[in-house]
Design a protein around this motif. Structure first.
Motif, PDB file in Angstrom:
ATOM      1  N   TYR A  56       1.024  -1.181  -0.040  1.00  0.00           N
ATOM      2  CA  TYR A  56       0.128   0.018   0.004  1.00  0.00           C
ATOM      3  C   TYR A  56       1.026   1.201  -0.045  1.00  0.00           C
ATOM      4  N   THR A  57       0.882   1.883  -0.936  1.00  0.00           N
ATOM      5  CA  THR A  57       1.541   3.278  -1.005  1.00  0.00           C
ATOM      6  C   THR A  57       0.614   4.467  -0.920  1.00  0.00           C
ATOM      7  N   ASN A  58       1.351   5.569  -0.174  1.00  0.00           N
ATOM      8  CA  ASN A  58       0.571   6.650   0.142  1.00  0.00           C
ATOM      9  C   ASN A  58      -0.601   6.483   1.207  1.00  0.00           C
ATOM     10  N   PRO A  59      -0.256   5.920   2.317  1.00  0.00           N
ATOM     11  CA  PRO A  59      -1.357   5.634   3.357  1.00  0.00           C
ATOM     12  C   PRO A  59      -1.627   7.019   4.013  1.00  0.00           C
ATOM     13  N   PRO A  60      -2.848   7.282   4.816  1.00  0.00           N
ATOM     14  CA  PRO A  60      -3.150   8.466   5.285  1.00  0.00           C
ATOM     15  C   PRO A  60      -1.968   8.726   6.496  1.00  0.00           C
ATOM     16  N   MET A  61      -1.827   9.943   6.469  1.00  0.00           N
ATOM     17  CA  MET A  61      -0.616  10.654   7.563  1.00  0.00           C
ATOM     18  C   MET A  61      -0.584  10.151   8.864  1.00  0.00           C
ATOM     19  N   ASN A  62      -1.731   9.743   9.340  1.00  0.00           N
ATOM     20  CA  ASN A  62      -1.667   9.404  10.689  1.00  0.00           C
ATOM     21  C   ASN A  62      -1.532   8.018  10.914  1.00  0.00           C
ATOM     22  N   LEU A  63      -1.483   7.106   9.891  1.00  0.00           N
ATOM     23  CA  LEU A  63      -1.323   5.698   9.907  1.00  0.00           C
ATOM     24  C   LEU A  63       0.094   5.301   9.967  1.00  0.00           C
ATOM     25  N   PRO A  64       0.675   4.662  10.921  1.00  0.00           N
ATOM     26  CA  PRO A  64       1.964   3.997  10.500  1.00  0.00           C
ATOM     27  C   PRO A  64       2.092   3.202   9.448  1.00  0.00           C
ATOM     28  N   THR A  65       3.292   3.046   8.499  1.00  0.00           N
ATOM     29  CA  THR A  65       3.118   2.349   7.543  1.00  0.00           C
ATOM     30  C   THR A  65       4.556   1.249   7.458  1.00  0.00           C
ATOM     31  N   ASN A  66       4.359   0.154   6.940  1.00  0.00           N
ATOM     32  CA  ASN A  66       5.376  -0.608   6.851  1.00  0.00           C
ATOM     33  C   ASN A  66       5.365  -1.310   5.421  1.00  0.00           C
ATOM     34  N   VAL A  67       5.599  -0.477   4.476  1.00  0.00           N
ATOM     35  CA  VAL A  67       5.371  -1.014   3.080  1.00  0.00           C
ATOM     36  C   VAL A  67       6.457  -1.854   2.636  1.00  0.00           C
ATOM     37  N   SER A  68       5.858  -2.957   2.041  1.00  0.00           N
ATOM     38  CA  SER A  68       6.713  -4.152   1.632  1.00  0.00           C
ATOM     39  C   SER A  68       7.954  -3.602   0.935  1.00  0.00           C
ATOM     40  N   PRO A  69       9.255  -4.060   0.972  1.00  0.00           N
ATOM     41  CA  PRO A  69      10.377  -3.684   0.196  1.00  0.00           C
ATOM     42  C   PRO A  69      10.328  -3.766  -1.032  1.00  0.00           C
ATOM     43  N   ASP A  70       9.459  -4.844  -1.525  1.00  0.00           N
ATOM     44  CA  ASP A  70       9.414  -5.045  -2.895  1.00  0.00           C
ATOM     45  C   ASP A  70       8.395  -4.366  -3.553  1.00  0.00           C
ATOM     46  N   TRP A  71       7.459  -3.586  -3.165  1.00  0.00           N
ATOM     47  CA  TRP A  71       6.158  -3.083  -3.530  1.00  0.00           C
ATOM     48  C   TRP A  71       6.852  -1.777  -3.857  1.00  0.00           C
ATOM     49  N   GLN A  72       6.043  -1.325  -4.988  1.00  0.00           N
ATOM     50  CA  GLN A  72       6.225  -0.039  -5.339  1.00  0.00           C
ATOM     51  C   GLN A  72       4.886   0.752  -5.575  1.00  0.00           C
ATOM     52  N   THR A  73       3.949   0.561  -6.434  1.00  0.00           N
ATOM     53  CA  THR A  73       3.105   1.045  -6.837  1.00  0.00           C
ATOM     54  C   THR A  73       2.093   0.049  -7.684  1.00  0.00           C
ATOM     55  N   PRO A  74       0.712   0.557  -7.800  1.00  0.00           N
ATOM     56  CA  PRO A  74      -0.200  -0.535  -8.677  1.00  0.00           C
ATOM     57  C   PRO A  74       0.587  -0.691  -9.860  1.00  0.00           C
ATOM     58  N   GLY A  75       0.471  -1.686 -10.575  1.00  0.00           N
ATOM     59  CA  GLY A  75       0.959  -2.334 -11.687  1.00  0.00           C
ATOM     60  C   GLY A  75       1.225  -3.607 -11.737  1.00  0.00           C
ATOM     61  N   TRP A  76       1.974  -4.337 -12.905  1.00  0.00           N
ATOM     62  CA  TRP A  76       2.306  -5.568 -13.191  1.00  0.00           C
ATOM     63  C   TRP A  76       3.442  -6.102 -12.282  1.00  0.00           C
ATOM     64  N   TYR A  77       3.380  -7.308 -11.823  1.00  0.00           N
ATOM     65  CA  TYR A  77       4.299  -7.854 -10.818  1.00  0.00           C
ATOM     66  C   TYR A  77       4.373  -9.312 -11.258  1.00  0.00           C
ATOM     67  N   ARG A  78       5.850  -9.859 -11.163  1.00  0.00           N
ATOM     68  CA  ARG A  78       5.940 -11.321 -11.245  1.00  0.00           C
ATOM     69  C   ARG A  78       6.519 -11.711  -9.932  1.00  0.00           C
ATOM     70  N   PHE A  79       6.066 -12.783  -9.464  1.00  0.00           N
ATOM     71  CA  PHE A  79       6.603 -13.376  -8.115  1.00  0.00           C
ATOM     72  C   PHE A  79       8.052 -14.131  -8.654  1.00  0.00           C
ATOM     73  N   GLU A  80       8.886 -14.019  -7.842  1.00  0.00           N
ATOM     74  CA  GLU A  80      10.162 -14.733  -7.817  1.00  0.00           C
ATOM     75  C   GLU A  80      10.541 -15.433  -6.563  1.00  0.00           C
ATOM     76  N   GLU A  81      11.374 -16.249  -6.436  1.00  0.00           N
ATOM     77  CA  GLU A  81      11.953 -16.831  -5.435  1.00  0.00           C
ATOM     78  C   GLU A  81      12.932 -15.915  -4.602  1.00  0.00           C
ATOM     79  N   PRO A  82      12.933 -16.006  -3.446  1.00  0.00           N
ATOM     80  CA  PRO A  82      12.603 -16.749  -2.514  1.00  0.00           C
ATOM     81  C   PRO A  82      10.906 -16.328  -2.143  1.00  0.00           C
ATOM     82  N   ALA A  83      10.088 -15.510  -2.719  1.00  0.00           N
ATOM     83  CA  ALA A  83       8.782 -15.248  -2.464  1.00  0.00           C
ATOM     84  C   ALA A  83       7.817 -16.252  -2.898  1.00  0.00           C
ATOM     85  N   GLY A  84       8.303 -17.084  -3.690  1.00  0.00           N
ATOM     86  CA  GLY A  84       7.343 -17.985  -4.289  1.00  0.00           C
ATOM     87  C   GLY A  84       7.275 -17.532  -5.906  1.00  0.00           C
TER      88      GLY A  84
END
Length: 165
Positions: A56-84
């Motif tokens: 999730y990118t751009n969360p509301p300002m009052n919420l803590p966030t811990n965006v996944s290190p491999d997540w950028q923005t909505p779009g096309w993604y391919r899973f690769e090991e070691p994630a699966g």
């Protein structure tokens, strides 16, 4: 006579061309110039550690966030090991994949190369395997699949990965 034979061959070849199968064009999302890679090991259904990651990118300002290190923005993604290598097609355990609400789909993968499907994505939370849901797309790229993912509905919600058997 040669001109007549060549003209006749051209007419025959032209009339039969409509019945020939047309080659399928590759889906542009199958290009590594288009898709991004989801390969963080904490995204795997086998991971049971930190449960605070989100796609999730751009969360509301009052919420803590811990965006996944491999997540950028909505779009096309391919899973690769070691994630699966794919999004799970049955509910993963709640709290695995490095998040609280674990993402999966009840849809099947497209069977034909370059076939694209719209799929529902459910997020497992507490006793509800589809507590929250969103829509995605999946394309069969031959030896792998790519997914069009949007931001998850909030934080502590993530798309999980599993290795295809």
């Amino acid at each position: 006579m040669k001109i007549f034979v060549l003209l006749w061959l051209f007419v025959i070849a032209s009339s039969q061309g409509d019945n020939c199968p047309k080659p399928e064009l590759p889906a542009p999302e199958c290009s590594d110039l288009v898709y991004r890679v989801l390969n963080d090991q904490t995204r795997s259904v086998k991971y049971n550690g930190n449960r605070h990651k989100c796609d999730y990118t751009n969360p509301p300002m009052n919420l803590p966030t811990n965006v996944s290190p491999d997540w950028q923005t909505p779009g096309w993604y391919r899973f690769e090991e070691p994630a699966g290598t794919i999004l799970p097609m049955s509910p993963p355990c709640q709290g695995c994949c490095g998040t609280a609400q674990t993402g999966w789909t009840m849809a099947t993968l497209p069977a034909r190369q370059y076939e694209r499907k719209d799929i529902p994505v459910c997020f497992h939370w507490r006793n509800n395997v589809c507590f929250t849901r969103t829509q995605a797309k999946v394309t069969n790229c031959g030896s792998y699949f790519v997914y069009y993912f949007v931001n998850t509905p909030g934080c502590n919600i993530r798309y999980c990965g599993i290795t295809q058997k």
